[in-house]
Design an enzyme around this catalytic site. Structure first.
Site, PDB file in Angstrom:
ATOM      1  N   GLY A 104       0.670  -1.280  -0.003  1.00  0.00           N
ATOM      2  CA  GLY A 104       0.110  -0.027   0.042  1.00  0.00           C
ATOM      3  C   GLY A 104       0.867   1.442   0.202  1.00  0.00           C
ATOM      4  N   GLY A 181      -8.244  -9.012  -6.830  1.00  0.00           N
ATOM      5  CA  GLY A 181      -6.993  -8.788  -7.451  1.00  0.00           C
ATOM      6  C   GLY A 181      -5.974  -9.773  -7.097  1.00  0.00           C
ATOM      7  N   ILE A 183      -4.037 -10.634  -4.228  1.00  0.00           N
ATOM      8  CA  ILE A 183      -4.421 -11.112  -2.984  1.00  0.00           C
ATOM      9  C   ILE A 183      -5.770 -12.083  -2.899  1.00  0.00           C
ATOM     10  CG2 ILE A 183      -4.759 -10.654  -0.712  1.00  0.00           C
ATOM     11  CD1 ILE A 183      -2.706  -8.629  -0.775  1.00  0.00           C
ATOM     12  N   ILE A 261      -9.335  -7.452   5.225  1.00  0.00           N
ATOM     13  CA  ILE A 261      -7.706  -7.236   5.279  1.00  0.00           C
ATOM     14  C   ILE A 261      -7.515  -5.938   4.467  1.00  0.00           C
ATOM     15  CG2 ILE A 261      -7.414  -9.645   5.813  1.00  0.00           C
ATOM     16  CD1 ILE A 261      -6.826  -9.585   2.673  1.00  0.00           C
ATOM     17  N   ARG A 263      -6.766  -2.167   3.269  1.00  0.00           N
ATOM     18  CA  ARG A 263      -6.354  -0.618   3.923  1.00  0.00           C
ATOM     19  C   ARG A 263      -7.279   0.481   3.758  1.00  0.00           C
ATOM     20  NH1 ARG A 263      -0.264   0.783   3.821  1.00  0.00           N
ATOM     21  NH2 ARG A 263      -0.058  -1.327   4.167  1.00  0.00           N
ATOM     22  N   GLU A 292      -5.187   2.949  14.174  1.00  0.00           N
ATOM     23  CA  GLU A 292      -4.285   2.004  14.337  1.00  0.00           C
ATOM     24  C   GLU A 292      -2.928   2.682  14.955  1.00  0.00           C
ATOM     25  OE1 GLU A 292      -2.993  -0.308  11.105  1.00  0.00           O
ATOM     26  OE2 GLU A 292      -5.119  -1.110  10.686  1.00  0.00           O
ATOM     27  N   HIS A 311      -2.658  -5.597  12.288  1.00  0.00           N
ATOM     28  CA  HIS A 311      -2.006  -5.380  11.305  1.00  0.00           C
ATOM     29  C   HIS A 311      -0.673  -6.317  10.987  1.00  0.00           C
ATOM     30  CE1 HIS A 311      -2.168  -2.081   7.693  1.00  0.00           C
ATOM     31  NE2 HIS A 311      -2.010  -3.320   7.447  1.00  0.00           N
ATOM     32  N   ILE A 312      -0.839  -7.434  10.929  1.00  0.00           N
ATOM     33  CA  ILE A 312       0.283  -8.370  10.910  1.00  0.00           C
ATOM     34  C   ILE A 312       0.212  -9.306   9.730  1.00  0.00           C
ATOM     35  CG2 ILE A 312       1.190  -8.160  12.985  1.00  0.00           C
ATOM     36  CD1 ILE A 312      -0.405 -10.716  13.899  1.00  0.00           C
ATOM     37  N   GLY A 313      -0.875  -8.835   8.920  1.00  0.00           N
ATOM     38  CA  GLY A 313      -1.089  -9.953   7.651  1.00  0.00           C
ATOM     39  C   GLY A 313       0.205 -10.397   6.797  1.00  0.00           C
TER      40      GLY A 313
END
Ligand SMILES: *[C@@H]1O[C@H](CO)[C@@H](O)[C@H](O)[C@H]1NC(C)=O
Ligand SMILES: *[C@@H]1O[C@H](CO)[C@@H](O)[C@H](O)[C@H]1NC(C)=O
Ligand SMILES: *[C@@H]1O[C@H](CO)[C@@H](O)[C@H](O)[C@H]1NC(C)=O
Length: 345
Positions: A104, A181, A183, A261, A263, A292, A311-313
């Protein structure tokens, strides 16, 4: 006509002035500022091995960046540090290359970079698998009440009853993916392994990749109504902002699970909280949220049917190493005047 010519000449003079006011010496070896202290060594070593001199900050703050930006040829940064105009103004005119260690780039004003002729590269793709795994984990955890179950143990509320703590099956379910997309596709592939009934997706347009996955292109409305799992994996754009609002949640089934998931303000968070509180949907899993970091007393932490991760994807050792390396490669390409591996601007 004459007026225009005069204007252009004035502009040109202004640009030349701006350039000469700046430090235009190109360093040999090229200097790269590493703004994020926790950047994995993989990328930093790569830059050094390829003849760069690196300056590493101890703190990723605007002030620290300002101390060094005038003397460098390239900048490697990561969110949440913002690439402000103040930083860009202070940069020497040889600073034409920026890489972010992230997919991102909400922390960067890309129109501003374009105006200034600065190149930006990001690090997509290498994190697709880790992020998709994480989305599936959140879907399973929310469907099977992972967080609530843990709370039951802690609170000495463990029962042994056939109707207790029942969750939702993934088997035979309809999975709706908003944004197919890279992901989104990786999520679809993984979900297919759970013997689901069908995959639905929505987005700008129908995609050939959707056909390959056997996924059906539907409207946002149909996706909300028919899905047992709704997974959001779209970038923030004007179109997607606030897309998952109160109306959207009201269309979802009472038994459905929601996973975020992506942003940015794609989801109306208060509307989601309401839907979870009133059990108008079954559960949710979020890796991204507002704000965050989330304060420890936030009301979302009091919802038993909400699974949260900070936020640890993409936070696995290999993935983060790959991201750092890719950012370094983007920098080297930029410095060489070549197209970056993943150019944004
Ligand atoms: C320009 O950059 C060089 C190389 O980093 C530095 O030694 C010099 O002091 C800078 N000059 C100005 C005016 O900033
Ligand atoms: C899935 O569907 C099949 C066929 O209709 C059915 O036999 C099976 O019980 C279902 N499994 C679950 C877990 O719902
Ligand atoms: C989904 O994530 C984004 C990004 O952090 C956030 O702005 C949004 O509020 C989130 N939605 C929910 C329901 O948490």
């Amino acid at each position: 006509m004459l007026k225009w010519k005069f204007f252009i000449v004035l502009k040109f003079v202004a640009i030349v002035r701006m350039a000469s006011a700046k430090n235009c010496s190109t360093n040999k070896p090229p200097k790269v500022l590493i703004a994020e202290p926790s950047t994995p060594r993989s990328g930093i070593s790569y830059l050094k091995e390829h003849g760069c001199q690196v300056i590493e900050l101890e703190k990723a703050t605007e002030d620290e960046v300002l101390k060094h930006i005038a003397e460098v040829d390239a900048l490697l940064l990561a969110p949440p540090l913002k690439l402000t105009n103040k930083i860009l103004d202070a940069a020497g005119c040889n600073m034409k290359t920026v890489a972010t260690v992230s997919a991102g780039y909400n922390h960067i004003d890309i129109d501003e970079l374009r105006k200034r002729g600065i190149k930006l590269g990001n690090t997509p793709r290498v994190l697709d698998a880790a992020v998709a795994d994480h989305a599936v984990m959140l879907a399973l955890a929310a469907a099977r009440r992972l967080h609530e179950g843990r709370l039951k143990i802690e609170n000495n509320e463990w029962k042994s009853d056939y109707q207790w703590m029942l969750g939702q099956d993934i088997c035979n379910s309809t999975v709706g993916i908003i944004g197919l997309g890279n992901i989104g596709q990786a999520i679809a592939k993984r979900m297919k392994g759970f013997d689901i009934k069908q995959i639905l997706y929505t987005g700008h347009r129908e995609k050939p990749e959707g056909k390959e996955l056997g996924a059906k292109f539907v409207s946002l409305d149909t996706l909300a109504r028919d899905s047992d799992f709704v997974i959001i994996s779209v970038p923030l754009t004007k179109e997607t902002e606030g897309m998952c609002n109160e109306e959207f949640f009201s269309k979802m089934k009472k038994t459905s699970v929601f996973v975020n998931i992506s942003r940015g303000q794609v989801v109306d968070q208060p509307a989601l909280i309401k839907a979870l509180k009133t059990n108008s949907i079954f559960a949710a899993g979020l890796d991204v949220m507002t704000p965050e970091p989330l304060p420890p007393d936030h009301e979302m932490l009091k919802l038993p049917n909400l699974v949260l991760t900070p936020h640890i994807g993409s936070a696995t050792t290999n993935t983060r190493n790959e991201m750092s390396l890719l950012a370094a490669k983007n920098i080297l390409k930029g410095l060489a005047g070549e197209e970056m591996i993943y150019p944004v601007v």
